[in-house]
Design a protein around this motif. Structure first.
Motif, PDB file in Angstrom:
ATOM      1  N   PRO A 254       0.838  -1.215   0.000  1.00 36.72           N
ATOM      2  CA  PRO A 254       0.000   0.000   0.000  1.00 36.72           C
ATOM      3  C   PRO A 254       0.862   1.250   0.000  1.00 36.72           C
ATOM      4  N   ALA A 255       0.423   2.235  -0.778  1.00 37.33           N
ATOM      5  CA  ALA A 255       1.096   3.535  -0.873  1.00 37.33           C
ATOM      6  C   ALA A 255       2.573   3.386  -1.255  1.00 37.33           C
TER       7      ALA A 255
ATOM      8  N   MET B 293       2.535   7.878   4.287  1.00 37.14           N
ATOM      9  CA  MET B 293       1.403   8.059   3.365  1.00 37.14           C
ATOM     10  C   MET B 293       0.322   7.022   3.653  1.00 37.14           C
TER      11      MET B 293
ATOM     12  N   LEU C  87      -1.631   8.191   6.537  1.00 34.05           N
ATOM     13  CA  LEU C  87      -2.508   9.322   6.175  1.00 34.05           C
ATOM     14  C   LEU C  87      -3.735   8.816   5.420  1.00 34.05           C
ATOM     15  N   LEU C  88      -3.520   7.887   4.503  1.00 29.60           N
ATOM     16  CA  LEU C  88      -4.635   7.323   3.739  1.00 29.60           C
ATOM     17  C   LEU C  88      -5.621   6.610   4.658  1.00 29.60           C
TER      18      LEU C  88
ATOM     19  N   LEU D 237      -7.807   8.981   6.122  1.00 26.41           N
ATOM     20  CA  LEU D 237      -8.751   9.527   5.138  1.00 26.41           C
ATOM     21  C   LEU D 237      -9.735   8.471   4.666  1.00 26.41           C
TER      22      LEU D 237
ATOM     23  N   VAL E 260      -9.187   5.112   3.638  1.00 26.72           N
ATOM     24  CA  VAL E 260      -8.855   4.037   2.678  1.00 26.72           C
ATOM     25  C   VAL E 260      -8.364   2.802   3.427  1.00 26.72           C
TER      26      VAL E 260
ATOM     27  N   ILE F  31     -15.708  12.532   3.368  1.00 31.49           N
ATOM     28  CA  ILE F  31     -15.141  12.264   2.038  1.00 31.49           C
ATOM     29  C   ILE F  31     -16.074  11.375   1.222  1.00 31.49           C
TER      30      ILE F  31
ATOM     31  N   ARG G 227      -7.078   8.987  -3.529  1.00 30.39           N
ATOM     32  CA  ARG G 227      -6.650   8.104  -2.433  1.00 30.39           C
ATOM     33  C   ARG G 227      -6.367   6.696  -2.968  1.00 30.39           C
ATOM     34  N   LEU G 228      -7.247   6.229  -3.868  1.00 29.40           N
ATOM     35  CA  LEU G 228      -7.080   4.868  -4.406  1.00 29.40           C
ATOM     36  C   LEU G 228      -5.870   4.787  -5.328  1.00 29.40           C
TER      37      LEU G 228
ATOM     38  N   VAL H 232      -3.096   6.522  -5.016  1.00 33.95           N
ATOM     39  CA  VAL H 232      -1.887   6.497  -4.183  1.00 33.95           C
ATOM     40  C   VAL H 232      -1.785   5.171  -3.432  1.00 33.95           C
ATOM     41  N   GLU H 233      -2.897   4.677  -2.944  1.00 38.84           N
ATOM     42  CA  GLU H 233      -2.879   3.443  -2.159  1.00 38.84           C
ATOM     43  C   GLU H 233      -2.447   2.245  -3.002  1.00 38.84           C
TER      44      GLU H 233
ATOM     45  N   GLN I 203      -0.274  12.132  -5.039  1.00 37.66           N
ATOM     46  CA  GLN I 203       0.246  12.219  -3.660  1.00 37.66           C
ATOM     47  C   GLN I 203       0.093  13.648  -3.126  1.00 37.66           C
TER      48      GLN I 203
ATOM     49  N   VAL J 244      -3.562  14.197  -2.244  1.00 35.52           N
ATOM     50  CA  VAL J 244      -3.957  13.547  -0.980  1.00 35.52           C
ATOM     51  C   VAL J 244      -3.526  14.408   0.207  1.00 35.52           C
ATOM     52  N   ARG J 245      -2.290  14.902   0.154  1.00 35.89           N
ATOM     53  CA  ARG J 245      -1.788  15.738   1.268  1.00 35.89           C
ATOM     54  C   ARG J 245      -2.605  17.024   1.377  1.00 35.89           C
TER      55      ARG J 245
ATOM     56  N   ILE K 269      -5.773  17.573   0.454  1.00 38.42           N
ATOM     57  CA  ILE K 269      -7.110  17.275   0.987  1.00 38.42           C
ATOM     58  C   ILE K 269      -7.003  17.053   2.496  1.00 38.42           C
ATOM     59  N   ALA K 270      -5.986  16.294   2.909  1.00 38.08           N
ATOM     60  CA  ALA K 270      -5.804  16.017   4.338  1.00 38.08           C
ATOM     61  C   ALA K 270      -5.598  17.321   5.105  1.00 38.08           C
TER      62      ALA K 270
END
Lengths: 64, 416
Positions: free
Chosen positions: A48-49, A55, A58-59, A62, A64, B4, B365-366, B368-369, B403, B406-407, B409-410
């Motif tokens: 992941p990430a 990261m 953080l995800l 958020l 995920v 979200i 998010r997806l 980056v994940e 990336q 994502v930062r 939004i956070a």
């Protein structure tokens, strides 16, 4: 000690039988095995990430 | 995080409710507020002359001569380099443009209205293949074609569109998908369907049989004619999804040949920018990757709504054209893009996937994940100005843009 022998036997049986491989992650390993005639299913997977723990955390926050 | 999820549901709903209609063709200066003299709109996020790639500079020099702001290409380039031309992204003016994305005041643009939300978007007319301005072409043959589009074809198409009352695009695209188009590198079905729909009106409104024949031949001879309409359509349905606080859904992806830019609903009109990548693909005879310019164009807006590489399963023939592998592998692109999207479009289905909808709503998010970068079917321009298209391929959006998003939004939501 008997457990150890039993495991060893299983490994020998495995290597002496027709090997079927599920390769997870690096596709290069799957290709090498395929080139050797081994039956391989490749699973496209990455950590992941991209393996970045900050990261990933953080995800997670958020959702995920 | 419920905020979200709720914001993303709203963004997806707005995109899916979009009802785009092709209304007209008018000079860009009349349609686009704020597009004035000595101003050029280009593809991608903002960029200054010094950082522009070869084809973009070539197209700009050609556009300057086309508008009559300089007598020749050399003085046009000097004028542009000296700050005599204002450059802005198409996306800042409700517009999009493929590859270099040139839009200037006298160029005719398609007008698409999202009738559900009332917003309008614009895109110039596709010039065809070969040496064309969108690939950096700028010689007399390129400028002659642009003058014909401005003086003859644009007004003729405008009359026909007005008589016909416009063309509903959602259903046309649904049919195009079922006929093997993915609306980025393959538009032959939609172009043909549009020609079929507009031919009677063109015949009724044209006063000159030779001009009518020329117009019909131009549309019939360009398999990519529909691309620019599809792009304006895609922008018209993503724009209403902008600015929903907390939403992590992508509203635009675009590139200028130097940078790749991503916009996300929850962060409004902010660009998340990273160096653009080189497409991987196939080259026309006589060219190779040494000749290629990095990826460019606003056309990735079609992937943003689930078409292009996201709908590759509907267009197995295009997989070979863009060098993406065997036709049987086309569905893998669509399956992979499902991993980074939050929904499917029930109005745009793919027969080869048991009528599943195209994957839509890219969630940063997806991306980056999973590390799965959005795939984009693209044309490849020569890196030198004035030469044109040299191939076609698949490009990937840089993960760094997502990336950053994502930062951001956070940070906006106070999450750290």
């Amino acid at each position: 000690m008997r457990m150890h022998d039993s495991k060893k036997m299983h490994v020998q049986q495995l290597l002496n039988s027709r090997i079927k491989v599920v390769n997870v992650g690096l596709e290069g390993f799957a290709k090498e095995l395929k080139d050797c005639g081994v039956e391989v299913i490749h699973v496209d997977w990455t950590p992941p990430a991209g393996g970045d723990p900050a990261m990933a955390a953080l995800l997670a926050k958020l959702g995920v | 995080m419920e905020l979200i999820e709720q914001a993303n549901r709203e963004a997806l709903t707005r995109v899916l409710e979009g009802d785009p209609k092709l209304l007209d063709v008018v000079p860009a200066g009349e349609a686009i507020a704020g597009l004035t003299e000595r101003m050029i709109l280009h593809a991608g996020p903002p960029i200054e002359w010094a950082r522009m790639c070869g084809p973009l500079r070539g197209a700009i020099a050609g556009a300057v001569v086309f508008e009559g702001w300089a007598a020749d290409l050399e003085s046009a380039a000097q004028l542009a380099a000296s700050g005599g031309i204002a450059f802005h992204p198409n996306h800042h003016f409700d517009a999009v443009g493929p590859m270099t994305g040139m839009t200037t005041a006298s160029m005719p643009v398609f007008v698409v209205e999202n009738t559900r939300f009332g917003n309008r978007t614009y895109c110039a007319i596709n010039e065809g293949l070969g040496k064309v301005m969108r690939f950096g072409g700028n010689d007399e043959s390129v400028l002659r074609r642009l003058r014909w589009l401005r003086d003859i074809f644009g007004p003729e198409l405008s009359k026909a569109l007005r008589l016909s009352g416009g063309v509903a695009l959602k259903s046309l695209i649904a049919r195009g998908l079922s006929m093997g188009d993915e609306m980025h590198q393959r538009n032959v079905a939609c172009s043909s369907l549009l020609l079929r729909e507009l031919s009677p009106a063109l015949a009724r409104t044209s006063r000159d049989r030779d001009v009518l024949a020329e117009c019909l031949a131009f549309m019939a001879g360009n398999d990519q004619f529909f691309l620019n309409i599809g792009m304006a359509m895609a922008k018209s349905i993503t724009d209403p999804a902008r600015g929903i606080r907390g939403s992590t859904i992508v509203t635009a992806m675009s590139r200028n040949g130097t940078d790749f830019g991503v916009r996300v609903s929850g962060t409004g009109d902010r660009w998340f920018i990273s160096p653009v990548e080189m497409p991987e693909g196939l080259y026309f005879p006589g060219f190779s990757e040494k000749d290629a310019n990095p990826d460019m164009g606003d056309s990735a807006i079609v992937e943003t709504v689930g078409l292009g590489a996201f709908a590759m399963a509907a267009a197995p023939a295009v997989a070979g054209f863009v060098g993406a592998g065997a036709p049987s592998a086309a569905a893998n692109f669509t399956r992979a893009m499902r991993e980074i999207t939050v929904g499917q479009n029930p109005d745009w289905t793919i027969a080869a996937m048991d009528f599943a909808g195209v994957p839509v709503g890219i969630d940063v998010r997806l991306v980056v994940e999973t590390g799965l970068a959005p795939a984009i079917n693209t044309g490849i321009a020569h890196r030198e100005p004035g030469i044109g298209q040299v191939g076609a391929g698949v490009a990937r959006a840089p993960l760094a843009c997502f990336q950053q998003a994502v930062r951001a939004i956070a940070e906006d939501l106070g999450v750290s």
